[in-house]
Design a protein around this motif. Structure first.
Motif, mmCIF file in Angstrom:
data_model
loop_
_atom_site.group_PDB
_atom_site.id
_atom_site.type_symbol
_atom_site.label_atom_id
_atom_site.label_comp_id
_atom_site.label_asym_id
_atom_site.label_seq_id
_atom_site.Cartn_x
_atom_site.Cartn_y
_atom_site.Cartn_z
ATOM 1 N N VAL A 68 0.848 -1.243 -0.074
ATOM 2 C CA VAL A 68 -0.060 -0.009 0.067
ATOM 3 C C VAL A 68 0.740 1.282 0.085
ATOM 4 O O VAL A 68 0.397 2.439 -0.044
ATOM 5 N N GLU A 258 -4.257 3.573 -3.474
ATOM 6 C CA GLU A 258 -3.868 2.484 -3.341
ATOM 7 C C GLU A 258 -5.156 1.441 -3.103
ATOM 8 O O GLU A 258 -4.921 0.310 -3.745
ATOM 9 N N MET A 259 -6.171 1.867 -2.483
ATOM 10 C CA MET A 259 -7.352 0.948 -2.419
ATOM 11 C C MET A 259 -8.215 0.726 -3.757
ATOM 12 O O MET A 259 -8.631 -0.188 -3.895
ATOM 13 N N ALA A 263 -8.545 -2.944 -5.677
ATOM 14 C CA ALA A 263 -9.755 -3.320 -5.909
ATOM 15 C C ALA A 263 -9.704 -3.724 -7.464
ATOM 16 O O ALA A 263 -10.227 -4.687 -7.819
ATOM 17 N N ILE A 314 -15.147 -2.344 -4.557
ATOM 18 C CA ILE A 314 -14.035 -3.118 -3.671
ATOM 19 C C ILE A 314 -14.669 -4.173 -2.882
ATOM 20 O O ILE A 314 -13.925 -5.117 -2.585
ATOM 21 N N THR A 318 -13.277 -7.897 -3.069
ATOM 22 C CA THR A 318 -12.581 -8.619 -2.246
ATOM 23 C C THR A 318 -13.463 -10.151 -1.748
ATOM 24 O O THR A 318 -12.916 -11.024 -1.256
#
Length: 336
Positions: A68, A258-259, A263, A314, A318
């Motif tokens: 990250v 980063e997320m 994702a 997202i 996951t």
């Protein structure tokens, strides 16, 4: 034929592609602008920076880690490069700042690589720490501020284009940036490394089972170290592309991506636990995120609903990864 059909239906890439097609058709039906030349070029343009980050994130995820820190790494490498060149009154070719940023990215990536290859602490924890270190150095030691006047060669590169298209209905023009070639080249190199080299096979092997990879003869620590060096170089390239395209250096512009990038990679089929994934899925996952971010505005959807859609993607990404992990564990248990 039956096995091929089953393989296709089980592939994340196939379903992501269907979602992209469905979303594109909905946007086209609502706005009539999705398949226009300028919108497609705008999408390609918007994919360059997150696409480069996604390639880097994919390599780390495949190896069984989660990084990250790449936005902070890119920001520090590019800010330090730009600050130095501006202070020196640099007026040379654009290759110099690119090479300097890549070198700094490699050094910062090596910093990550040393810790991840020698410590047994999860890479998520390590890179959370190094992300704060990179941000702290940039904002504290370097006293980072916005740099509005970057070297002329960087501005020229950012404004250069491969071609320009015009929307026949609205008259709007869009340019395909030269930096798109950087994305294509990085993608091609990553494909070659992961598909045809022992280093690439080692990344997948480590992500599948690190102990088994070591028994098979792969140099696990060395592979991890050089992996993060490569990730640092790719991240620095992404940062340089963003800075040149903006025509200025904004030290916090990349932070927080980063997320979204992770994702996109997970949506494309890269298992969050490592060992599986494809660059085709990376491109498709990134494209899906970019469409949600950029093209939904064509339908008049408010910004907060776009944020809702990204958050939902997202969660779905996951969730899909968790299902993949559960399925693979079940298959291993049945074999044993």
């Amino acid at each position: 034929m039956t096995s091929l059909k089953t393989k296709i239906l089980r592939a994340n890439e196939f379903w992501v592609f269907l979602v992209i097609v469905a979303l594109a058709l909905v946007i086209q039906a609502r706005s009539g602008q999705f398949f226009t030349a300028n919108n497609l070029v705008d999408l390609a343009n918007a994919m360059v920076v997150p696409g480069l980050f996604a390639v880097a994130a994919h390599l780390v995820l495949v190896s069984g880690g989660i990084d990250v820190s790449f936005p902070a790494l890119a920001s520090l490498a590019v800010y330090a490069t730009t600050r130095f060149l501006v202070d020196q009154g640099f007026n040379g070719p654009v290759i110099v700042p690119f090479l300097m940023a890549m070198l700094l990215g490699a050094l910062l990536g090596a910093f990550n690589g040393i810790f991840t290859s020698w410590l047994t602490v999860p890479t998520l924890i390590i890179t959370l720490g190094t992300s704060n270190v990179f941000s702290g150095v940039m904002q504290g030691a370097l006293n980072s501020v916005q740099i509005p006047n970057i070297p002329e060669s960087m501005k020229t590169f950012g404004a250069s284009s491969l071609f320009t298209v015009t929307n026949t209905q609205s008259g709007l023009q869009s340019a395909m940036p030269t930096s798109f070639l950087i994305f294509v080249v990085v993608l091609a190199i990553a494909y070659f490394i992961t598909r045809y080299t022992m280093f690439g096979r080692g990344i997948f092997a480590i992500g599948g089972d690190e102990s088994a990879a070591e028994r098979a003869g792969f140099k696990v620590r060395r592979t991890k170290f050089w992996l993060y060096v490569i990730v640092g170089v790719i991240a620095a390239l992404a940062g340089m592309v963003r800075t040149t395209s903006m025509g200025q250096m904004h030290p916090t512009n990349l932070l927080g991506m980063e997320m979204m990038v992770i994702a996109a990679v997970v949506l494309g089929g890269t298992a969050i636990t490592g060992g599986t994934g494809s660059l085709t899925g990376v491109v498709l996952g990134t494209l899906l995120i970019v469409i949600v971010q950029n093209s939904m505005i064509l339908t008049g959807i408010p910004t907060f609903w776009q944020g809702f859609a990204l958050g939902l993607l997202i969660i779905v990404g996951t969730g899909v990864s968790a299902i993949q992990v559960a399925r693979s564990r079940k298959q291993r248990a049945s074999i044993l």
